[in-house]
Motif scaffolding. Structure first.
Motif, PDB file in Angstrom:
ATOM      1  N   SER A 136       0.845  -1.198   0.000  1.00 33.74           N
ATOM      2  CA  SER A 136       0.000   0.000   0.000  1.00 33.74           C
ATOM      3  C   SER A 136       0.883   1.252   0.000  1.00 33.74           C
ATOM      4  N   GLU A 163      -4.911  12.150  -5.235  1.00 36.34           N
ATOM      5  CA  GLU A 163      -5.351  10.873  -4.653  1.00 36.34           C
ATOM      6  C   GLU A 163      -6.552  11.021  -3.732  1.00 36.34           C
ATOM      7  N   THR A 211      -6.032   6.746  -0.580  1.00 34.69           N
ATOM      8  CA  THR A 211      -4.803   6.032  -0.197  1.00 34.69           C
ATOM      9  C   THR A 211      -4.260   6.412   1.174  1.00 34.69           C
ATOM     10  N   THR A 269      -1.851   1.470  -8.028  1.00 36.57           N
ATOM     11  CA  THR A 269      -2.932   1.081  -7.122  1.00 36.57           C
ATOM     12  C   THR A 269      -4.285   1.237  -7.808  1.00 36.57           C
ATOM     13  N   TRP A 282       0.334   5.891  -7.199  1.00 33.51           N
ATOM     14  CA  TRP A 282      -1.134   5.854  -7.236  1.00 33.51           C
ATOM     15  C   TRP A 282      -1.675   5.231  -8.523  1.00 33.51           C
TER      16      TRP A 282
END
Ligand SMILES: *Cc1c(COP(=O)(O)O)cnc(C)c1O
Length: 386
Positions: A102, A349, A353, A109, A106
């Motif tokens: 994680s 983001e 996140t 993801t 971005w």
């Protein structure tokens, strides 16, 4: 006795290739041809040239150069970093699972969440700044693929590649490392046990913010996952244009010099901003106060990279104000270019996140450190005085 091989910097300066024997040209030609003729008995004129979705001499020169730098068995060039990452992820079949770190880039993801939902793949996102916890997740999930990013962008966490590789070997997962922020010069994940390394060549490898590209390298050219990736490049066609390939090869010739200056600048800036009255915290793996510092020292050589993230005192508004006050450092996404850039990641983001609202990510270029520091000081001071 074997001759001492050339240093990576030397290999890069010559773009890994020699002089064209036919003409003596010191740089390779750009061939825009998409197809190549067969002779009268239907044999290819040249065995290595059939159709340019795969057959491009510039691709081959870049791939063998990167394989050399990474200590890889093979490498493939893609049209972008995301195309390279997607080729790796698509190797995992529906019904199986992927563990991904994680708080990484971005774009990875965001795409992976959509892809896994679409393809029926279980996606487990886990923090990798603590090796034990991350390894427990991998052990429990038993995924086909583990994907980490080192250093991770934008907060620059340092995952333990060797420990993760050990668990992956134990559980039969393939380990892929996105090493974009390190480049093949600062870190060699394959030597630490990773199976695959991926780079967005758009960033420091090309270094001039004028071409998109991606690369995947492998430790084992005969592995099942490598066969899939190789065929994916050939058959699915996320290939680079010949002009971009030329630019990338040209850019890579100066990678060593650019990185030296970028890392030195980043280190000077991190040290200068650490403890600055308008700064809450500086995130840079080269700072002894960084939680991943010792690990970064072990995994990286020659520098800690060119990314510096800064938590500005205050929230999103204060961070945006500092970014707005900058004059030399440009407000733009992307990283690894010769020019310094700043980005407010929360604007992009949002809450998807957990990126801090007051975080500014700087990609440090090759300017003079004193000019960059003066720009930052002015922007931070303007913020404090209103
Ligand atoms: C930019 C980037 C990517 C994606 O690369 P593109 O060339 O933009 O597709 C992947 N990983 C990291 C760490 C990046 O910075």
């Amino acid at each position: 006795m074997a001759e001492k091989p050339f240093h990576a910097d030397t290999i890069l300066a010559h773009a890994g290739g020699g002089v064209d024997p036919a003409t003596g040209a010191v740089v390779p030609p750009i061939s825009p041809a998409t197809t190549f003729v067969r002779d009268k008995d239907y044999s290819l004129t040249s065995e290595k040239h059939l159709y340019s979705r795969d057959d491009n001499d510039l691709y081959r020169q870049i791939e063998s150069l990167v394989a050399k730098l990474e200590n890889a068995a093979d490498a493939r060039l893609f049209s972008s970093g995301m195309a390279a990452i997607a080729a790796i992820m698509r190797a995992v079949k529906p019904g199986r699972s992927i563990v991904v770190q994680s708080h990484i880039y971005w774009g990875t993801t965001a795409w992976l969440r959509k892809h896994c939902a679409h393809a029926g793949i279980a996606l487990i996102e886990a923090d990798a700044s603590e090796a034990e916890g991350f390894c427990d997740v991998v052990r429990e999930a038993g995924p086909d693929l583990v994907f980490i990013e080192v250093p991770a962008n934008p907060a620059l966490q340092i995952a333990d590649i060797a420990k993760t590789a050990e668990i992956c070997q134990e559980t039969g997962a393939a380990l892929a490392v996105d090493a974009t922020a390190a480049t093949p010069l600062l870190m060699k994940p394959l030597n630490l046990g990773a199976d695959l390394v991926v780079h967005s060549a758009t960033k420091a490898l090309n270094g001039h913010s004028d071409a998109l590209g991606g690369l995947v390298s492998t430790r084992d050219a005969n592995s099942e996952i490598w066969t899939f990736i190789r065929e994916e490049r050939h058959d699915a066609g996320a290939v680079m244009g010949p002009f971009e390939a030329y630019l990338l090869l040209r850019g890579m010739r100066t990678l060593a010099l650019r990185l030296e200056r970028m890392c030195a600048n980043a280190e000077a800036i991190a040290e200068h901003l650490d403890g600055h009255p308008a700064v809450e915290k500086v995130l840079y793996p080269g700072l002894p106060s960084h939680p991943g510092h010792e690990l970064a020292k072990k995994q990286m050589t020659g520098g800690f990279g060119y990314l510096v993230s800064v938590l500005v005192k205050g929230g999103a508004e204060e961070a945006l104000k500092v970014a707005g006050n900058l004059e030399l450092i440009k407000r733009a996404t992307s990283l690894g270019g010769v020019e310094s850039l700043v980005e407010h990641r929360y604007t992009i983001e949002g809450d998807a996140t957990g990126v801090p609202k007051n975080l500014l990510r700087f990609s440090i270029g090759i300017e003079r450190a004193e000019d960059l520091i003066a720009d930052l000081d002015r922007a931070l001071t303007l913020k404090r005085s209103g």
